[in-house]
Design a protein around this motif. Structure first.
Motif, PDB file in Angstrom:
ATOM      1  N   PRO A  97     -13.965  19.299  73.708  1.00  0.00           N
ATOM      2  CA  PRO A  97     -13.586  20.378  74.469  1.00  0.00           C
ATOM      3  C   PRO A  97     -13.161  20.534  75.927  1.00  0.00           C
ATOM      4  N   GLU A  98     -13.162  19.374  76.551  1.00  0.00           N
ATOM      5  CA  GLU A  98     -12.788  19.111  77.794  1.00  0.00           C
ATOM      6  C   GLU A  98     -11.249  19.033  77.799  1.00  0.00           C
ATOM      7  N   TYR A 236     -18.854  16.317  71.981  1.00  0.00           N
ATOM      8  CA  TYR A 236     -17.899  15.427  71.819  1.00  0.00           C
ATOM      9  C   TYR A 236     -16.674  15.773  70.683  1.00  0.00           C
ATOM     10  N   SER A 237     -16.732  16.439  69.794  1.00  0.00           N
ATOM     11  CA  SER A 237     -15.667  16.657  68.868  1.00  0.00           C
ATOM     12  C   SER A 237     -15.914  17.936  68.321  1.00  0.00           C
ATOM     13  N   ASP A 339     -13.929  29.465  79.109  1.00  0.00           N
ATOM     14  CA  ASP A 339     -12.414  28.987  79.332  1.00  0.00           C
ATOM     15  C   ASP A 339     -11.996  28.137  78.251  1.00  0.00           C
ATOM     16  N   VAL A 340     -13.179  27.176  77.580  1.00  0.00           N
ATOM     17  CA  VAL A 340     -12.860  26.168  76.578  1.00  0.00           C
ATOM     18  C   VAL A 340     -13.384  26.437  75.238  1.00  0.00           C
ATOM     19  N   VAL A 341     -14.168  27.728  75.058  1.00  0.00           N
ATOM     20  CA  VAL A 341     -15.081  27.722  73.932  1.00  0.00           C
ATOM     21  C   VAL A 341     -14.867  29.441  73.562  1.00  0.00           C
ATOM     22  N   ASP A 342     -14.547  29.601  72.032  1.00  0.00           N
ATOM     23  CA  ASP A 342     -14.760  30.830  71.695  1.00  0.00           C
ATOM     24  C   ASP A 342     -15.831  30.634  70.550  1.00  0.00           C
TER      25      ASP A 342
END
Length: 352
Positions: A97-98, A236-237, A339-342
């Motif tokens: 997710p980075e 990580y994935s 910002d990066v996860v729902d």
């Protein structure tokens, strides 16, 4: 300005032919994001046994049961999978997710934000291994690992990819920079084995099944450092999608995909025979014992997040790694979990 996630200005090795081939595969799949073809393409940075739950979902008809036609497409390179989603040539990508954070940091007003919707690999799925004959005692402390690496020739994946970032993180934690090692950055995930075999590198930072294959062929040894154990829970994935295609009219498709992933993760957890059969089919070019060794390590290292949940601590580790590695530069406006996860799709699909 060239986006920082696109590639490395310091790359020592570029496999141009592999990159060109990937570009040719991608060309012409513009409908792959779920348009007229009804096909959902998931771009992957390498064909990895870590992504086994995705392959199980495809092979065992789990996605099809939910009315989805899902296909995995390998696009090697630090950010080719991310760029495929940004350009709508893939519906989603599987990776850290980075990468969503890289997009956010470079384009704070990005209307087509990409977010992770389901977790797959929740450990740092990469290992540090030394060439055959190279003294390398087992290590658990990252500072000891960094000290050991000083001055050595180290091969890993492309800049912007997570194996590369973990290497840079380890060096930074030990007070070193990438310039303190002779860094070889390979686009092709399988290239490190030939590089070490030819005597051009002392250490490789690689994932399975390349790791197990190299051990079996005597190219390198069993890992001397295991990030899955050393770094703990680590997003990580994850599967990451554009929010403008995952919500609104696309919300139902996303819901079905996440439900399918959770069912596939359950198969990997509960039916090792089925998981092994799919793994051997996906990696039919490898000896069965290599696939079995890879799976044994994956289960032992608790590689997969069977609940699909993407926790804040696991994402914090992912973001911390790329910050310390100098890949994510978001000091002015730090990228957050939101910002990066729902997480709502997994929460909605979780057993009540």
């Amino acid at each position: 300005m060239r986006p920082m996630w696109y590639g490395s200005r310091r790359a020592v090795l570029r496999l141009a032919a592999a990159s060109a081939a990937a570009a040719l595969v991608l060309t012409g799949c513009g409908a792959a994001s779920g348009g007229d073809s009804g096909e959902l393409v998931i771009a992957e940075p390498a064909h990895s046994l870590g992504y086994l739950p995705l392959y199980v979902g495809i092979d065992r008809g789990i996605f099809a049961k939910h009315g989805l036609n899902v296909r995995a497409l390998t696009l090697q390179g630090g950010a080719a999978h991310t760029n495929a989603v940004l350009s709508r040539q893939a519906w989603g990508f599987i990776g850290g997710p980075e990468h969503n954070g890289f997009v956010q940091a470079q384009n704070p007003s990005q209307s087509a934000a990409i977010k992770a919707v389901v977790n797959v690999v929740n450990r740092g799925n990469v290992y540090f291994t030394a060439a055959a004959g190279q003294p390398a005692p087992p290590m658990t402390d990252v500072r000891s690992v960094a000290s050991y690496l000083r001055g050595k020739r180290v091969v890993t994946g492309a800049y912007g990819g997570t194996p590369n970032s973990i290497l840079r993180y380890v060096l930074a934690e030990g007070g070193l920079q990438a310039s303190d090692v002779k860094l070889i950055e390979a686009v092709d995930a399988a290239a490190p084995m030939s590089i070490v075999a030819q005597g051009q590198a002392d250490v490789a930072v690689v994932a399975d099944p390349v790791l197990a294959q190299g051990v079996r062929q005597g190219v390198w040894q069993e890992p001397f450092f295991s990030p899955p154990n050393g770094l703990g829970p680590y997003a990580y994935s994850t599967v990451n999608v554009r929010m403008d295609t995952a919500t609104g009219d696309g919300a139902e498709t996303t819901r079905k995909f996440v439900q399918g992933m959770l069912e596939a993760l359950a198969v990997v957890r509960d039916d090792r025979q089925a998981a092994t059969e799919v793994a051997k089919k996906q990696f039919s070019n490898l000896p069965p014992e290599v696939v079995e060794a890879t799976l044994e390590r994956a289960y032992a290292d608790q590689l997969w997040e069977y609940s699909g949940d993407i926790t804040e601590p696991a994402v914090a580790t992912a973001l911390n790694v790329v910050r310390r590695a100098g890949v994510l530069k978001d000091g002015d406006k730090p990228v957050t979990y939101a910002d990066v996860v729902d997480p709502e799709f997994v929460r909605a699909a979780a057993p009540k």
